[in-house]
Design a protein around this motif. Sequence first.
Motif, PDB file in Angstrom:
ATOM      1  N   ALA A 161       0.844  -1.461   0.237  1.00 29.45           N
ATOM      2  CA  ALA A 161      -0.010  -0.019  -0.073  1.00 29.45           C
ATOM      3  C   ALA A 161       1.040   1.223   0.051  1.00 29.45           C
ATOM      4  CB  ALA A 161      -0.933  -0.008   1.174  1.00 29.45           C
ATOM      5  N   ARG A 162       2.066   1.177   0.685  1.00 27.22           N
ATOM      6  CA  ARG A 162       2.792   2.429   0.738  1.00 27.22           C
ATOM      7  C   ARG A 162       3.646   2.582  -0.659  1.00 27.22           C
ATOM      8  NH1 ARG A 162       6.397   0.605   4.630  1.00 27.22           N
ATOM      9  NH2 ARG A 162       5.945   0.779   6.863  1.00 27.22           N
ATOM     10  N   TYR A 213       5.525   7.422   8.940  1.00 24.64           N
ATOM     11  CA  TYR A 213       4.708   8.205   9.990  1.00 24.64           C
ATOM     12  C   TYR A 213       3.149   8.260   9.785  1.00 24.64           C
ATOM     13  CZ  TYR A 213       5.114  11.648   6.209  1.00 24.64           C
ATOM     14  OH  TYR A 213       4.791  12.246   4.799  1.00 24.64           O
ATOM     15  N   ASP A 214       2.762   7.713   8.462  1.00 26.59           N
ATOM     16  CA  ASP A 214       1.295   7.492   8.304  1.00 26.59           C
ATOM     17  C   ASP A 214       0.773   5.989   8.032  1.00 26.59           C
ATOM     18  OD1 ASP A 214       0.548  10.194   8.058  1.00 26.59           O
ATOM     19  OD2 ASP A 214       0.480  10.538   6.000  1.00 26.59           O
ATOM     20  N   VAL A 217      -2.487   4.696   6.890  1.00 27.33           N
ATOM     21  CA  VAL A 217      -2.475   3.622   5.493  1.00 27.33           C
ATOM     22  C   VAL A 217      -3.197   2.247   5.978  1.00 27.33           C
ATOM     23  CG1 VAL A 217      -1.307   2.572   3.941  1.00 27.33           C
ATOM     24  CG2 VAL A 217      -0.575   4.892   4.822  1.00 27.33           C
ATOM     25  N   GLN A 218      -2.965   1.680   7.015  1.00 25.23           N
ATOM     26  CA  GLN A 218      -3.496   0.360   7.492  1.00 25.23           C
ATOM     27  C   GLN A 218      -5.108   0.908   7.692  1.00 25.23           C
ATOM     28  OE1 GLN A 218      -1.594  -2.814   8.142  1.00 25.23           O
ATOM     29  NE2 GLN A 218      -3.494  -3.077   7.423  1.00 25.23           N
ATOM     30  N   LEU A 219      -5.464   1.603   8.117  1.00 26.63           N
ATOM     31  CA  LEU A 219      -6.928   1.924   8.248  1.00 26.63           C
ATOM     32  C   LEU A 219      -7.775   1.919   6.998  1.00 26.63           C
ATOM     33  CD1 LEU A 219      -9.275   2.763  10.443  1.00 26.63           C
ATOM     34  CD2 LEU A 219      -8.692   5.218  10.049  1.00 26.63           C
TER      35      LEU A 219
END
Length: 210
Positions: A21-22, A31-32, A36-38
């Motif tokens: 996803a990154r 830091y996000d 991102v997981q959410l």
Amino acid sequence: MYAALRVMQAPATEPVTLDLARKHCRIDADYDDDLVQLYVTGARVEAEAYLNRALFTQKLQFAVTWAPPPTATPLVPQSLIVFPLNWPPLVKRPIELPRAPCQSVEQITWGPLGDMQVADPEDYDLNLAVEPGYVAVKPQLLPRIPQQSMVIDYTAGYDDADPNAVPMPIRTAILIGTAHYYENRGDVPAEMPAAFYRLLDPYRLWTFAG
């Protein structure tokens, strides 16, 4: 008929990894990661609802009932209702299980609300080789009368032990949905990209009431 589908145990992992996803979102830092997981989970949930599929193993509960709302009034007084001699039908009625593929059915409970009992496996047949899978139940299990219900506990989803079990177009759609959520955080109206749905359409399951 009234029905409700509940997720009793969510998937342990997601079909799209955080690292992937990154990369898709062109994020170099971590830091996000929590956001991102959410967003990955949100995109997967939206894809599941659109597809009527479960992506990765999860525990579900499907409840059906014919209980009327508290304000409902019968058109005919209950004392005057007469059922025909062949009621209920003798043929087992199939009940579709939302969210394919279904792996197993753990149990079925049925009966009056507040006093339900576990059904004997001899009273129903399973067909999990089709999508969506279904349970064919004997007439006595059907919640045909007011205040009687049926609850089906089952496991559904692609095998989360295999990272490639979920078809590649579906995983790509989740990546597109993740990037959409990441880049549009409610500041301006923004619809999900059309590519998200085009990738999912070939795998969408259509069901009809009846």
